[in-house]
Design a protein around this motif. Sequence first.
Motif, PDB file in Angstrom:
ATOM      1  N   GLN A 192      24.444  35.519  39.430  1.00 23.46           N
ATOM      2  CA  GLN A 192      24.122  36.071  40.741  1.00 23.46           C
ATOM      3  C   GLN A 192      25.348  36.519  41.523  1.00 23.46           C
ATOM      4  OE1 GLN A 192      21.875  32.893  42.605  1.00 23.46           O
ATOM      5  NE2 GLN A 192      19.954  33.626  41.735  1.00 23.46           N
ATOM      6  N   ARG A 193      26.470  35.889  41.227  1.00 18.64           N
ATOM      7  CA  ARG A 193      27.685  36.233  41.970  1.00 18.64           C
ATOM      8  C   ARG A 193      28.898  35.733  41.214  1.00 18.64           C
ATOM      9  NH1 ARG A 193      27.067  32.770  47.427  1.00 18.64           N
ATOM     10  NH2 ARG A 193      29.300  33.079  47.716  1.00 18.64           N
ATOM     11  N   VAL A 194      30.043  36.285  41.549  1.00 21.97           N
ATOM     12  CA  VAL A 194      31.330  35.820  41.033  1.00 21.97           C
ATOM     13  C   VAL A 194      32.199  35.446  42.223  1.00 21.97           C
ATOM     14  CG1 VAL A 194      33.438  36.438  39.807  1.00 21.97           C
ATOM     15  CG2 VAL A 194      31.232  37.253  38.968  1.00 21.97           C
ATOM     16  N   GLU A 195      32.773  34.250  42.165  1.00 26.74           N
ATOM     17  CA  GLU A 195      33.674  33.802  43.215  1.00 26.74           C
ATOM     18  C   GLU A 195      35.110  33.826  42.668  1.00 26.74           C
ATOM     19  OE1 GLU A 195      30.624  30.791  45.547  1.00 26.74           O
ATOM     20  OE2 GLU A 195      32.198  29.932  44.272  1.00 26.74           O
ATOM     21  N   VAL A 196      35.946  34.652  43.266  1.00 31.11           N
ATOM     22  CA  VAL A 196      37.361  34.693  42.906  1.00 31.11           C
ATOM     23  C   VAL A 196      38.078  33.672  43.788  1.00 31.11           C
ATOM     24  CG1 VAL A 196      39.448  36.099  42.816  1.00 31.11           C
ATOM     25  CG2 VAL A 196      37.227  37.105  42.220  1.00 31.11           C
ATOM     26  N   LEU A 197      38.610  32.636  43.152  1.00 30.24           N
ATOM     27  CA  LEU A 197      39.233  31.532  43.888  1.00 30.24           C
ATOM     28  C   LEU A 197      40.756  31.633  43.767  1.00 30.24           C
ATOM     29  CD1 LEU A 197      36.912  28.654  42.615  1.00 30.24           C
ATOM     30  CD2 LEU A 197      36.600  30.149  44.596  1.00 30.24           C
ATOM     31  N   PRO A 198      41.442  31.951  44.849  1.00 32.21           N
ATOM     32  CA  PRO A 198      42.906  32.071  44.784  1.00 32.21           C
ATOM     33  C   PRO A 198      43.558  30.720  44.491  1.00 32.21           C
ATOM     34  CG  PRO A 198      42.020  33.170  46.737  1.00 32.21           C
ATOM     35  CD  PRO A 198      40.910  32.345  46.165  1.00 32.21           C
ATOM     36  N   PHE A 199      44.486  30.719  43.570  1.00 32.25           N
ATOM     37  CA  PHE A 199      45.244  29.520  43.228  1.00 32.25           C
ATOM     38  C   PHE A 199      45.979  28.981  44.448  1.00 32.25           C
ATOM     39  CE2 PHE A 199      49.651  28.167  42.248  1.00 32.25           C
ATOM     40  CZ  PHE A 199      49.378  26.958  41.629  1.00 32.25           C
ATOM     41  N   VAL A 230      41.581  42.302  41.827  1.00 25.84           N
ATOM     42  CA  VAL A 230      40.720  41.544  40.917  1.00 25.84           C
ATOM     43  C   VAL A 230      39.264  41.634  41.354  1.00 25.84           C
ATOM     44  CG1 VAL A 230      40.194  39.215  40.107  1.00 25.84           C
ATOM     45  CG2 VAL A 230      42.561  40.027  40.130  1.00 25.84           C
ATOM     46  N   ARG A 231      39.018  41.549  42.641  1.00 25.35           N
ATOM     47  CA  ARG A 231      37.641  41.680  43.120  1.00 25.35           C
ATOM     48  C   ARG A 231      37.079  43.061  42.795  1.00 25.35           C
ATOM     49  NH1 ARG A 231      38.613  38.429  48.836  1.00 25.35           N
ATOM     50  NH2 ARG A 231      38.044  36.367  48.027  1.00 25.35           N
ATOM     51  N   ARG A 232      37.916  44.091  42.911  1.00 27.60           N
ATOM     52  CA  ARG A 232      37.463  45.439  42.555  1.00 27.60           C
ATOM     53  C   ARG A 232      37.106  45.512  41.076  1.00 27.60           C
ATOM     54  NH1 ARG A 232      41.776  47.157  45.854  1.00 27.60           N
ATOM     55  NH2 ARG A 232      43.047  47.561  44.011  1.00 27.60           N
ATOM     56  N   GLN A 233      37.892  44.843  40.245  1.00 28.34           N
ATOM     57  CA  GLN A 233      37.590  44.848  38.813  1.00 28.34           C
ATOM     58  C   GLN A 233      36.204  44.265  38.543  1.00 28.34           C
ATOM     59  OE1 GLN A 233      41.840  43.418  37.405  1.00 28.34           O
ATOM     60  NE2 GLN A 233      40.633  44.040  35.633  1.00 28.34           N
ATOM     61  N   PHE A 234      35.913  43.140  39.167  1.00 27.96           N
ATOM     62  CA  PHE A 234      34.593  42.527  38.973  1.00 27.96           C
ATOM     63  C   PHE A 234      33.478  43.433  39.516  1.00 27.96           C
ATOM     64  CE2 PHE A 234      36.992  38.481  38.556  1.00 27.96           C
ATOM     65  CZ  PHE A 234      36.389  38.004  37.400  1.00 27.96           C
ATOM     66  N   ARG A 235      33.713  44.031  40.670  1.00 22.02           N
ATOM     67  CA  ARG A 235      32.686  44.914  41.241  1.00 22.02           C
ATOM     68  C   ARG A 235      32.474  46.127  40.347  1.00 22.02           C
ATOM     69  NH1 ARG A 235      35.456  43.727  46.453  1.00 22.02           N
ATOM     70  NH2 ARG A 235      34.188  42.128  47.480  1.00 22.02           N
ATOM     71  N   GLY A 236      33.508  46.537  39.631  1.00 25.48           N
ATOM     72  CA  GLY A 236      33.385  47.658  38.721  1.00 25.48           C
ATOM     73  C   GLY A 236      32.398  47.397  37.594  1.00 25.48           C
ATOM     74  N   TYR A 237      32.091  46.138  37.358  1.00 21.33           N
ATOM     75  CA  TYR A 237      31.086  45.774  36.341  1.00 21.33           C
ATOM     76  C   TYR A 237      29.716  45.546  36.955  1.00 21.33           C
ATOM     77  CZ  TYR A 237      34.611  45.216  32.668  1.00 21.33           C
ATOM     78  OH  TYR A 237      35.585  45.447  31.740  1.00 21.33           O
ATOM     79  N   GLY A 238      29.569  45.931  38.221  1.00 22.85           N
ATOM     80  CA  GLY A 238      28.285  45.806  38.887  1.00 22.85           C
ATOM     81  C   GLY A 238      27.976  44.412  39.370  1.00 22.85           C
ATOM     82  N   LEU A 239      29.000  43.573  39.505  1.00 22.78           N
ATOM     83  CA  LEU A 239      28.818  42.188  39.917  1.00 22.78           C
ATOM     84  C   LEU A 239      28.971  42.027  41.420  1.00 22.78           C
ATOM     85  CD1 LEU A 239      30.952  40.760  37.023  1.00 22.78           C
ATOM     86  CD2 LEU A 239      28.490  40.340  37.289  1.00 22.78           C
ATOM     87  N   CYS A 240      28.221  41.074  41.980  1.00 18.27           N
ATOM     88  CA  CYS A 240      28.368  40.696  43.396  1.00 18.27           C
ATOM     89  C   CYS A 240      29.548  39.729  43.463  1.00 18.27           C
ATOM     90  CB  CYS A 240      27.096  40.029  43.886  1.00 18.27           C
ATOM     91  SG  CYS A 240      27.179  39.441  45.594  1.00 18.27           S
TER      92      CYS A 240
END
Length: 242
Positions: A192-199, A230-240
Amino acid sequence: MRGSVHSFDVSTGVDGPGTRFVAFLAGCPLRCLYCHSPDTWYRRSGTPTTAGELMAEIRRYERFIKVAGGGVTISGGEPLQQPAFVRDVLRRCKEIGLHTAVDTSGYLGDRAGDDLLDATDLVLLDIKSGDPSTYRTVTRTGRLAPTIAFAHRLAERGKPIWVRFVLVPGLTDAVENVDAVAGIAASVPTVQRVEVLPFHRLGAVKYDALGLGFPLAGTPAPDQDLIDRVRRQFRGYGLCVF
């Protein structure tokens, strides 16, 4: 049924939807370079606790959690090291109408029986890296394939998944690695979603207390430009993406 419980907390917007009671179990087979909780690596670090005893703590917050649209999350460590205990707690949570979530790497996904998954409303799936070699480097002990297999098993059972990806400069940030994680997530229809968690280095004090060296002590947090890329990369795959 007894489990080894390291600690518990109540949080909002971090470990699933709404305000949640989060139980951190002790024991994990992975040794991720960026782990911020080395104090949960071994089961002996936790307190022997029955499902009933943990439920007694959960019931103290039950009304507040329900009003806040939250639930219970079993985290770690790695909760699937203690599948029978997790199953019993989740079943009891469902019996009183609480939303349930499990936060896992999926590395031990084959230990999760169908009865455990039946009692799970949401899986927070930590995909450490998408490239098998990078995955081994990050985790020091693990393999990527079990996580992918577990993700597809969850999808076959219609279980919602929130993918979590820790972004570490110089370790997990390579364009190819991010693309690989995004490809895995996009191939699982119930993500349903991807959470990018900064180190971050907030767990370094725990390493010091345990007399351990923090492997990434010299690694900076990712800057906003890297996070945005990185968030743009994930969105490029159609991911929320969050």
